[in-house]
Scaffold this motif. Structure first.
Motif, mmCIF file in Angstrom:
data_model
loop_
_atom_site.group_PDB
_atom_site.id
_atom_site.type_symbol
_atom_site.label_atom_id
_atom_site.label_comp_id
_atom_site.label_asym_id
_atom_site.label_seq_id
_atom_site.Cartn_x
_atom_site.Cartn_y
_atom_site.Cartn_z
ATOM 1 N N THR A 94 0.128 3.611 -22.450
ATOM 2 C CA THR A 94 1.823 3.976 -22.632
ATOM 3 C C THR A 94 2.292 3.640 -24.025
ATOM 4 N N VAL A 95 2.855 5.098 -24.666
ATOM 5 C CA VAL A 95 3.651 3.976 -25.690
ATOM 6 C C VAL A 95 5.119 3.847 -25.777
ATOM 7 N N ARG A 96 5.571 2.587 -26.551
ATOM 8 C CA ARG A 96 7.292 2.678 -25.686
ATOM 9 C C ARG A 96 7.651 3.347 -26.889
ATOM 10 N N LEU A 97 8.574 3.948 -27.561
ATOM 11 C CA LEU A 97 9.176 4.204 -28.828
ATOM 12 C C LEU A 97 10.237 3.904 -28.404
ATOM 13 N N ALA A 108 6.849 5.174 -32.714
ATOM 14 C CA ALA A 108 6.074 3.961 -31.403
ATOM 15 C C ALA A 108 6.975 2.345 -31.866
ATOM 16 N N ARG A 109 6.613 1.792 -30.796
ATOM 17 C CA ARG A 109 7.207 0.266 -31.207
ATOM 18 C C ARG A 109 6.139 -0.687 -30.578
ATOM 19 N N ILE A 162 11.734 3.966 -24.539
ATOM 20 C CA ILE A 162 11.707 5.069 -23.599
ATOM 21 C C ILE A 162 10.240 4.901 -23.364
ATOM 22 N N GLU A 163 9.697 5.588 -22.558
ATOM 23 C CA GLU A 163 7.720 4.590 -22.563
ATOM 24 C C GLU A 163 7.290 6.011 -22.199
ATOM 25 N N ILE A 164 5.929 7.053 -22.837
ATOM 26 C CA ILE A 164 5.754 7.594 -22.914
ATOM 27 C C ILE A 164 3.892 7.604 -22.548
ATOM 28 N N ALA A 165 3.635 8.768 -22.303
ATOM 29 C CA ALA A 165 1.723 8.714 -21.291
ATOM 30 C C ALA A 165 1.222 9.211 -22.414
#
Length: 195
Positions: free
Chosen positions: A88-91, A101-102, A119-122
């Motif tokens: 999971t990547v928090r943008l 990406a943060r 926002i979180e992207i899978a």
């Protein structure tokens, strides 16, 4: 009931189940495009062609490579993550409008929800051997292809090499993103239809 009648009813039931499944897939994708939160990602394309679906661009995002330093639970050097897995990547949105990406995690999410401009992207990562990988890891999000009208792919790919393009992506609460539109600066070039 005769054997022929049972066969017809079985075939009809199977056709209804298949149609229902396809409808469920289409409606689910349309719901993401309609209701998902929209983010803008910077892309670097390659232009192939699909014999059945026509021209498409392969999209390589800035967020396709995640620095190991932002993955909070990557583990120790020498540890091996034997199977490909979810990440999971928090943008977060930058001043230029693009999302970058943060932070990221594989197993344990950080304490606290994403901020208003996050926002979180899978995504998916390959098996990792931390003793042998570089400073970042490759992530795929399932949004690496965008289909275009026939004959448009090569021109778009050529233009992308000389000026910045982006992709508007809809991200639902599950994090499973869908490509919504291909952007040339602020102009929408192609929009993905809901159905």
């Amino acid at each position: 009931m005769s054997k022929g009648r049972r066969l017809v009813l079985s075939a009809l039931l199977l056709a209804l189940v298949q149609t229902g499944f396809l409808g469920w897939m289409i409606v689910g994708r349309a719901a993401v495009l309609r209701d998902g939160r929209e983010v803008l990602l910077k892309v670097e394309p390659v232009d192939p062609r699909d014999l059945l679906r026509g021209d498409y661009v392969i999209l390589n995002y800035e967020i396709s490579r995640i620095p190991l330093t932002i993955i909070s639970d990557i583990g120790e050097v020498g540890e091996r993550l034997d199977s490909a897995g979810k990440i999971t990547v928090r943008l977060g949105r930058d001043d230029d409008g693009y999302w970058r990406a943060r932070s990221a995690w594989i197993r344990n999410p950080p304490v606290g929800p994403a901020g208003t401009d996050e926002i979180e992207i899978a995504g998916q990562i390959p098996p990792l051997n931390l003793a042998y990988i570089g400073e970042d890891v490759r992530v795929t999000y399932g949004i690496e292809r965008f289909y275009l009208p026939e004959g448009e792919g090569r021109a778009i790919e050529r233009d992308m090499r000389v000026r910045p393009f982006g992709v508007r992506v809809a991200v639902p609460a599950s994090g499973n993103a869908q490509v919504k539109a291909l952007m040339d600066g602020d102009q929408v070039l192609f929009r993905e239809p809901l159905y």
